[in-house]
Design a protein around this motif. Structure first.
Motif, mmCIF file in Angstrom:
data_model
loop_
_atom_site.group_PDB
_atom_site.id
_atom_site.type_symbol
_atom_site.label_atom_id
_atom_site.label_comp_id
_atom_site.label_asym_id
_atom_site.label_seq_id
_atom_site.Cartn_x
_atom_site.Cartn_y
_atom_site.Cartn_z
ATOM 1 N N THR A 1 0.836 -1.203 0.000
ATOM 2 C CA THR A 1 0.000 0.000 0.000
ATOM 3 C C THR A 1 0.873 1.257 0.000
ATOM 4 N N ALA A 2 2.006 1.208 0.685
ATOM 5 C CA ALA A 2 2.911 2.364 0.693
ATOM 6 C C ALA A 2 3.512 2.590 -0.688
ATOM 7 N N ALA A 3 3.767 1.493 -1.404
ATOM 8 C CA ALA A 3 4.400 1.597 -2.727
ATOM 9 C C ALA A 3 3.569 2.472 -3.661
ATOM 10 N N GLU A 4 2.253 2.296 -3.611
ATOM 11 C CA GLU A 4 1.355 3.063 -4.479
ATOM 12 C C GLU A 4 1.254 4.519 -4.064
ATOM 13 N N VAL A 5 1.479 4.757 -2.773
ATOM 14 C CA VAL A 5 1.311 6.122 -2.258
ATOM 15 C C VAL A 5 2.591 6.934 -2.474
ATOM 16 N N TYR A 6 3.735 6.386 -2.072
ATOM 17 C CA TYR A 6 4.982 7.162 -2.087
ATOM 18 C C TYR A 6 5.811 6.948 -3.351
ATOM 19 N N LYS A 7 5.471 5.934 -4.114
ATOM 20 C CA LYS A 7 6.117 5.626 -5.397
ATOM 21 C C LYS A 7 7.644 5.697 -5.302
ATOM 22 N N GLU A 8 8.280 6.579 -6.090
ATOM 23 C CA GLU A 8 9.752 6.573 -6.127
ATOM 24 C C GLU A 8 10.381 7.191 -4.868
ATOM 25 N N LYS A 9 9.538 7.744 -3.998
ATOM 26 C CA LYS A 9 10.090 8.342 -2.778
ATOM 27 C C LYS A 9 9.950 7.417 -1.568
ATOM 28 N N LEU A 10 9.738 6.140 -1.857
ATOM 29 C CA LEU A 10 9.615 5.162 -0.782
ATOM 30 C C LEU A 10 10.873 4.297 -0.710
ATOM 31 N N VAL A 11 11.342 4.064 0.507
ATOM 32 C CA VAL A 11 12.432 3.115 0.726
ATOM 33 C C VAL A 11 11.917 2.032 1.676
ATOM 34 N N CYS A 12 12.056 0.773 1.282
ATOM 35 C CA CYS A 12 11.647 -0.330 2.148
ATOM 36 C C CYS A 12 12.841 -1.224 2.444
ATOM 37 N N LEU A 13 12.987 -1.543 3.711
ATOM 38 C CA LEU A 13 14.121 -2.340 4.175
ATOM 39 C C LEU A 13 13.597 -3.617 4.814
ATOM 40 N N LEU A 14 14.045 -4.746 4.307
ATOM 41 C CA LEU A 14 13.604 -6.044 4.829
ATOM 42 C C LEU A 14 14.739 -6.690 5.615
ATOM 43 N N LEU A 15 14.426 -7.038 6.858
ATOM 44 C CA LEU A 15 15.456 -7.574 7.765
ATOM 45 C C LEU A 15 15.339 -9.093 7.887
ATOM 46 N N SER A 16 16.074 -9.591 8.845
ATOM 47 C CA SER A 16 16.119 -11.019 9.186
ATOM 48 C C SER A 16 14.729 -11.604 9.394
ATOM 49 N N GLY A 17 14.543 -12.879 9.013
ATOM 50 C CA GLY A 17 13.242 -13.518 9.242
ATOM 51 C C GLY A 17 13.179 -14.893 8.632
ATOM 52 N N SER A 18 12.176 -15.647 9.057
ATOM 53 C CA SER A 18 12.139 -17.044 8.658
ATOM 54 C C SER A 18 11.000 -17.376 7.696
ATOM 55 N N ASN A 19 10.251 -16.382 7.228
ATOM 56 C CA ASN A 19 9.305 -16.712 6.150
ATOM 57 C C ASN A 19 9.461 -15.716 5.014
#
Lengths: 187, 275
Positions: free
Chosen positions: A112-130
């Motif tokens: 949902t954030a991707a559609e709102v902030y478009k090129e001004k969005l940064v997403c960081l994915l951390l450690s996890g098991s799924n």
């Protein structure tokens, strides 16, 4: 890189330690909001905001529904709801089915954030098991945003960032010690 | 399921919403869009609709599909005794107060498939109040109400519900409330005997009775602020003096006009109307 209007961090098993290391090094005058979506057990009174606010001068709070995202604030997704971001830069909460066995699901917030902030969005994915977050990062890339993962080699549980690296064209792969500088330079 | 790239634009969502209003009188324009759009995309992909025009036509021209559409775009996830501590407060504090009345009227607004209505019914029975109570369980969606009226829930859920029930202060054997029937748990008829299932749309329908307790948990989160105000005013109209209003864990009365005539029970999302 584009100016950052919002940073969203998603994580599961092994991600809390990363946040506890990185958050104290984030500068207090950050000019964008940070939203954190971490898988955890249900419980009406979550200790996570309290735990994290002890480590930073930034305001840390659990998200309230309809709350406006403001710069310099760290928002924690509540347990047992999906956190969505609306076009008017407010949060909304959703109690629909679990996604990837998870509620909150990182995918729901990233997408949902991707559609709102478009090129001004940064997403960081951390450690996890799924593999929650992987489809979310695909959306982020499709809308022109920046996809970042924790270096799987530095992750307590490498599966989640490794899946992202295998399926998405990742912009930056960061070891824990580089994350704070990276975030501070997004401003 | 996950959606990578939306195939329906925000503008097309608005077209569908205005069709629903024009052709069927269902007004979803006050719903928060992010959740609604995810639900619409989910259905669109689930039903393998070839294009937006086909989707729109199908909803407009096939009444059966319209019903499916409404069922699928609203969230119908619910549990028995969800948030056990909330039910503990109902059991120990709220319902005993209401027990002093000659007759108890309760409204479960947005009841979906009925799990909360049955939970309340169990509490009332254990407090020996069921005989003088009536639970109105309403939803905008007739399909979920039909399911609710069957009083059958998945056996696979019973372990979780039983745990919730015990954490909420229940001391009976939870399995005494239902009969296992293959994959379904059929709840005792007595529990249903005091529940009236009926359609009611919080957006467009008016107050239909006065209650001493209204529960509307995890419904307002799907509404925008204006609609939340409107619905809270409807609840205020439908609640007796000294009656109780219960909302979901992340919902609040704080920003609302009606809040000044309500007092919150400490630590709970339950407000009592002052007289």
């Amino acid at each position: 890189m584009n100016k950052c209007d919002a940073l969203i961090i998603g994580g599961s098993a092994g991600s809390l330690d990363v946040l506890l290391k990185v958050l104290p090094l984030i500068k207090p005058d950050l000019n964008f909001p940070i939203t954190i979506v971490i898988h955890r057990k249900n419980g009406a009174d979550s200790l996570l905001p309290e735990l994290l606010s002890g480590r930073t001068k930034l305001l840390v709070k659990e998200i309230d529904e309809k709350e406006v995202l403001r710069p310099g604030t760290v928002y924690i997704a509540p347990s047992d709801y999906h956190t969505l971001i609306e076009q008017d830069h407010t949060f909304s909460l959703d109690y629909s089915e679990k996604i990837n066995y998870s509620r909150p699901a990182i995918d729901a917030t990233f997408q949902t954030a991707a559609e709102v902030y478009k090129e001004k969005l940064v997403c960081l994915l951390l450690s996890g098991s799924n593999s929650d977050g992987v489809n979310g990062l695909k959306s982020v890339k499709a809308w022109g945003g920046t996809a970042v993962i924790q270096d799987p080699q530095s992750a307590q549980v490498s599966y989640m960032p490794a899946q992202a690296a295998a399926q998405v064209k990742i912009d930056y792969i960061l070891p824990i010690e580089d994350m704070a500088d990276f975030i501070n330079l997004l401003s | 399921m996950s959606i990578e790239l939306p195939v329906i634009t925000d503008e097309q969502v608005e077209v569908l919403l205005s069709d629903l209003l024009e052709y069927y009188g269902y007004d979803f324009t006050g719903y928060s869009r992010a959740s609604l759009k995810r639900r619409i995309l989910r259905l669109y992909s689930l039903d393998k609709i070839p294009g937006f025009a086909e989707f729109r036509y199908k909803i407009k021209s096939e009444h059966g599909y319209f019903k499916r559409f409404v069922e699928q775009i609203t969230v119908n996830v619910t549990e028995m005794f969800r948030d056990p501590l909330f039910f503990k407060t109902l059991r120990n504090e709220v319902l005993p107060k209401l027990g002093t009345y000659p007759f108890i009227r309760i409204w479960v607004a947005g009841c979906s498939t009925g799990e909360e209505a049955y939970s309340i019914s169990i509490l009332l029975k254990e407090l020996n109040l069921l005989h003088k109570s009536l639970i109105y369980a309403t939803d905008l969606n007739p399909v979920v109400l039909e399911k609710a009226a069957q009083s059958m829930f998945a056996m696979s859920q019973m372990k979780q519900y039983s745990e919730n029930y015990i954490s909420s202060g229940g001391t009976n054997d939870f399995s005494s409330y239902y009969t296992a029937n293959y994959s379904l748990a059929k709840f005792n008829e007595e529990l249903k005997s005091k529940i009236i299932f009926s359609t009611h749309n919080l957006v467009s329908d008016h107050s239909f009775n006065e209650f001493q307790l209204i529960l509307c948990r995890n419904v307002l989160i799907y509404f925008d602020r204006d609609l939340q105000h409107k619905v809270l005013a409807l609840f205020d109209d439908s609640l007796e003096g000294l009656g109780y209003l219960a909302l979901g864990t992340k919902e609040t009365l704080d920003f609302s006009q009606i809040s000044k005539s309500y007092k919150r029970l400490p630590g709970e999302k339950i407000w009592r109307k002052t007289n």
